[in-house]
Enzyme design. Sequence first.
Site, short mmCIF file in Angstrom:
data_model
loop_
_atom_site.label_atom_id
_atom_site.label_comp_id
_atom_site.label_asym_id
_atom_site.label_seq_id
_atom_site.Cartn_x
_atom_site.Cartn_y
_atom_site.Cartn_z
N GLY A 1 0.81 -1.22 0.00
CA GLY A 1 0.00 0.00 0.00
C GLY A 1 0.84 1.27 0.00
NE ARG B 1 -3.82 -8.37 -1.82
CZ ARG B 1 -3.83 -7.39 -2.71
NH1 ARG B 1 -4.75 -7.37 -3.66
NH2 ARG B 1 -2.93 -6.43 -2.69
P1 ADP Z 1 3.37 -1.61 -2.57
O1 ADP Z 1 3.41 -3.07 -2.30
O2 ADP Z 1 3.56 -0.76 -1.37
O3 ADP Z 1 2.17 -1.22 -3.41
P2 ADP Z 1 5.07 -1.67 -4.94
O4 ADP Z 1 6.42 -2.24 -4.94
O5 ADP Z 1 3.99 -2.46 -5.59
O6 ADP Z 1 4.68 -1.30 -3.44
O7 ADP Z 1 5.11 -0.24 -5.58
C1 ADP Z 1 3.98 0.60 -5.62
C2 ADP Z 1 4.12 1.60 -6.75
O8 ADP Z 1 5.30 2.38 -6.59
C3 ADP Z 1 4.26 0.98 -8.13
O9 ADP Z 1 3.03 0.74 -8.73
C4 ADP Z 1 5.04 2.03 -8.88
O10 ADP Z 1 4.15 3.03 -9.30
C5 ADP Z 1 5.93 2.62 -7.83
N1 ADP Z 1 7.26 1.98 -7.87
C6 ADP Z 1 7.67 0.91 -7.17
N2 ADP Z 1 8.95 0.60 -7.43
C7 ADP Z 1 9.38 1.51 -8.33
C8 ADP Z 1 10.63 1.76 -9.00
N3 ADP Z 1 11.71 1.02 -8.78
N4 ADP Z 1 10.69 2.80 -9.85
C9 ADP Z 1 9.62 3.60 -10.07
N5 ADP Z 1 8.43 3.42 -9.48
C10 ADP Z 1 8.31 2.40 -8.61
#
Ligand code: ADP
Length: 505
Positions: free
Chosen positions: A160, A290
Amino acid sequence: MLIANRGEIAIRVARTARALGFPTVAVYSDADRFAPHVQACDRAYWIGASEPRESYLNIDRIVGVAKAAGARFVHPGYGFLSERPRFVEACQRAGLVFVGPSAENMERMGDKIQARATADELQVPRVPGSAGAVKSPAEAASVASKIGYPVLLKAAAGGGGKGMRRVNEAGQIAAAFEGASREALSAFGDGAMYVEKLILEPHHVEIQVFGDGKGGAIHLGERECSVQRRHQKVLEESPSPVLNQFPDTRPRMFEAAVRITKHLRYAGAGTLEFIVDGEGNYYFLEMNTRLQVEHPVTEWVTGVDLVAMQLLLAAGELALPTEGPDRSGSSVEVRVYAEDPKNFLPAPGKIGVIDPPSGPFVRWDSAFRGPGEVSMFYDPMIAKLSVWGPTRAEALQRMRVALDELRIEAPMAPDGTREGSLKTNLGFLRRLVRNGDVLAGNTTTDLIEKHPELKAPPGGAPGREAAIAAALARMLGQAAVTQEGESGVSHSVWSWQARREGARS
Ligand code: ADP
């Protein structure tokens, strides 16, 4: 089947369960005594106080209720206990079938560092960064100087958008490390951090998969969820506009997602999240073990009920096909939240009127019907609105009409005014589906930051609602409000009525 959740997802799961002939058991907290999800199920059990820790996160209580109710299956929905391996184990120990993957699948993919290691093992590209956890700010700085700034510091247990910090230069890394690690420790009980290169102007593209737990797996296409605020999705769609620009990337991502799912001997529904850069390169981010909030867009383009697939697979009544379904047309979903459009922070409050849109290819998933309250205890999402169209342009057109039709208002006070001010992102969403970059499919994750005008309440030309309100005010003689001082005319509907009655007599 017991549904260990609340709100729209509990109702959505109950609908499919009912269609398939599974009697359903709801659970509810104090705050949810009269909640629609309780009515959506055949039976309901109270599980505790309103705080999630006391109720929807209480594993022992929920498993105990499932046993008492004679349930055979437990569906976790999304959020709450849906990604807790301990919950899966507790269900198994009690002889209940958990509708989802094994605890082992969950543990392995729930830890982002382990998930990245799995991607490496299978040669699926992931974002460049540290091989595993970094133990100190100094170690983070040394990785960052190798891959180059800006970088993201991310929590292994994050979710999140929590436990994530952008770092632009070496000087910021120590403070960011401490802050993100502390946040992750308090939110997830695990402060382990890793470093990733920040991909500039990326798209978020995820692949829906299903596995049979025996090494068989299929994909059901992609969803693009790049439009995000505070790293949380607000508009999702399928197919992905960025993959339409890079037709070679799509099959490669499908193949990678299926490869990971098969390798894990994954069971049930899962989603592999990737980011895609402006050149069509894709990088694995994480796996969500999920059903996702945004699964309706996949249902629209595939015609497959994902919850039905989950249930039938869990019940052993479905052999997973070797190929995923054909996909057709285009679907868009938006999330309607009770939140302050200025800063996107939750704004719980009372709903007086909720009048959802309808029409061809319009779907409304919500736990609100008529007056209700967006509780401070839970996620402030009011509804998901999704549409389908033969093309993306037509889907967006339907979404514009549907959002214009949607009415959500605060309760009416006795003096005819709206009590308090219910804050929603409805105006924001209406502007979003008219935004030039959204229409053109230039949906990078920084879209909302790039367009501050999306946050602005409609000034200048009045919107449809403002026009109606103005017309009503005139009809009711309230226009005098502005000249109250001079005319002494009071502005409530009741006094207007009293004046008319006075005039009649
Ligand atoms: P969470 O599990 O908290 O949702 P994520 O790893 O899925 O975290 O990342 C959430 C959002 O953050 C991604 O959809 C993307 O938009 C951004 N994000 C994550 N990692 C990167 C990265 N290395 N570079 C750019 N944006 C990123």
